[in-house]
Structures are given as structure tokens and as C-alpha cells.
Design an enzyme around this catalytic site. Sequence first.
Site, short mmCIF file in Angstrom:
data_model
loop_
_atom_site.label_atom_id
_atom_site.label_comp_id
_atom_site.label_asym_id
_atom_site.label_seq_id
_atom_site.Cartn_x
_atom_site.Cartn_y
_atom_site.Cartn_z
N LYS A 34 0.82 -1.27 -0.02
CA LYS A 34 -0.01 0.02 -0.07
C LYS A 34 0.93 1.32 0.02
CE LYS A 34 -0.24 -0.31 5.10
NZ LYS A 34 -1.04 -0.79 6.08
N TYR A 232 15.38 29.89 8.28
CA TYR A 232 14.28 30.52 8.92
C TYR A 232 14.14 30.67 10.30
CZ TYR A 232 11.94 30.44 4.46
OH TYR A 232 11.69 30.43 3.12
#
Length: 337
Positions: A34, A232
Site C-alpha cells: 500500500k 528561517y
Amino acid sequence: MHRSEITIDLGAVRRNVRRLRSVLDRTELWAVVKADGYGHGAVDVSRAALEAGASALCVVTANEALELRGTFPDTRILCMGPLEAGEVAASRDANVEIAVVGREIPEGLRAHLKVDTGMGRFGMGEVVSPTRDVVGLMSHLATADAFAQRQLERFAELTAPYRGRLVCHIASSAAALRIPEARYDAARCGIALYGLSPSAEDPAADGLEPVLRWTSRLAQVKLLRVGESTGYGRRFVAQQPTWIGLVPVGYADGFRRDLTGTEVLVDGERRKVVGTISMDSFAVELERELPVGTPVTLLGDGVRAEAHAEVAGTINYEIVAGLTSDPRRAVRKVVEA
Ligand SMILES: *Cc1c(COP(=O)(O)O)cnc(C)c1O
């Protein structure tokens, strides 16, 4: 030059499958592919797993099942998630088997009744007179400890009248490796196929070998002077003159923002990720100036998904399932090593 390269070693898939099969003995190995094979590529991993002795493929959505059916016309494919009403006909035509959690079994589809033995997710509390479309009984373990024993007892009671007639399966990787009485007729193994640990340990302890390598290069190297920062929010401020390297991979590629502080290999040596991880890049602290283009390994060669997961406060499953192999950002290579 590519921003990053994801290399999938199908040889490692085969070795992991053989390892699992030797542990499982007569229990069948069903490969769980999956979420695009936990980020590794469902079709490639399925092919290698089937060739090495897996006997079925398990996915969660009908679309995943139908895609695999196109490549593997004769393989047993089990769709473990609920079907949408509009997906029933196509799934039936493609001979996809489904997990069923309620009393309604879509007409003509071979079904595995999912019984809830304590996971508290989908599933029914008892087995209601299986019709001829029912081919299997399944459940899912919530843990691999004492509670698993209670779930297994419950599963044993529920399945007893049907053993030999219906294929019974409950184990995923952790139980397949550690709980012999969980093995039943088949084990649905995902994480172990990819050479990752189901329990945050070193996969080598279970004889497993990571399948995925993720590499990049230093795109820029610079010297921060005292008080200068990278990223940042100025989360990393140089206390002394510090060489840093910028790697052109960020959280949009699956290198998550909470991986600050984890280690990667720069030219084969462990170096710390510093500062805030951006969407498209992150910084590593270097011991000296290095040339632009120096190789960086983000996963593989001893950099383990389990270690990244620990830093990020998550599990290795989420680290690999979150990788982006979007060809516009990364190059994906499949090898047989
Ligand atoms: C994902 C999944 C598995 C595989 O679990 P692993 O821990 O990756 O081996 C097995 N069964 C079900 C129902 C699943 O959803």
C-alpha cells in the site's frame, strides 16, 4: 545535476522476503505494498517480492489494487480498505479480493471477513455465517506485547470452526517475526519487506536490510561568522566561525521539518542537520570547507530511517511513506544489488 536521487535495491527486497519466508516456515508471505510500497514503488517491490516467494499482494484502495492487476494478472490481490460504491464492479472484474467489516458483502467479490479482536478500528465482533463468497478471516494486532496475546486468543476462538476452510491471517511484520502463534495461514508483511524494523530497532537485528537509499550533494558551502545564522527563524546561530553546507532537499521532498538535529553522511562522515529545514533545502554543520558537489546520504549506508524517526518523534513508516519521488524533484533509480 539532480537535487536528489532515490535508489531502490530490489536485491534487498528479495533477501528480506527470503529472510521472512525462512522465519514463517509454512505460513504464506503476503506482501503489503500500500501507499506506493511505503514510498518505495509498489510495482517494482511487488515484482521482486513475488519472484522471491511472496504469494499475494495487499493494498488499501481499489485504485492501488487495479493498478497492480494490470501488471500481475494472476496474483492474489487483497484490498484491505473499504471500497467506494463505484469501485465494486471494477474490483470484481479484476478479481480483486476485499476485506469486509460489516454484514454486507458486495455481490460476487471474494471476501475476507475482518474481525475486531481489540484493535478498535474497523471490524466485526463475531463471525456471521460466512457465505460462499467468504474466502478468509482476518484481524489486525494493535501491539506486539501482552495485549497481542489477548487478541490472538480471541482470534483463535473466532477462527476455530473455520480452520482449513478459510484462509486465516492476523500477523503483520512485528508478529510475523516475533510471535510464532500469530502466523496462521498467511502473514501480511509490509515494513519488514523494505528492510525496516517494525519496532524501531536496528533492522539488522532481524536479519533485514534497508531497500532504499536517498542521496544528494552539497549545493553550496559557506562560512558563518560568529552571530550569523542559517535558516528561517535563526534557530542555528554560529557561536564560532562555522562551515555549513546547503543540501537541496527539504520538507517538500519528504525531509521533514522536525528532522533538525538528525545526522546524515557528508562524504561518508556523520554530520548534524542544523537550523530550520526549509521547503527546498536544509543545512549541515561541517568540520571544514568542502567542495560543492560533495555527496550527502540522507538514508542508507548506515543512516537509518529509525534514527530519523526518533529525532522527529515518529516511526520509520512515516519517514519513508512521506518521501516524494516526484520526477520533477528527484530521480528514482531501481537497481539489483
Ligand atoms: C499496513 C498493514 C499491514 C502491514 O503492517 P507492517 O507493520 O508494515 O508489516 C498489515 N495488515 C494491515 C491490515 C495493514 O493495514
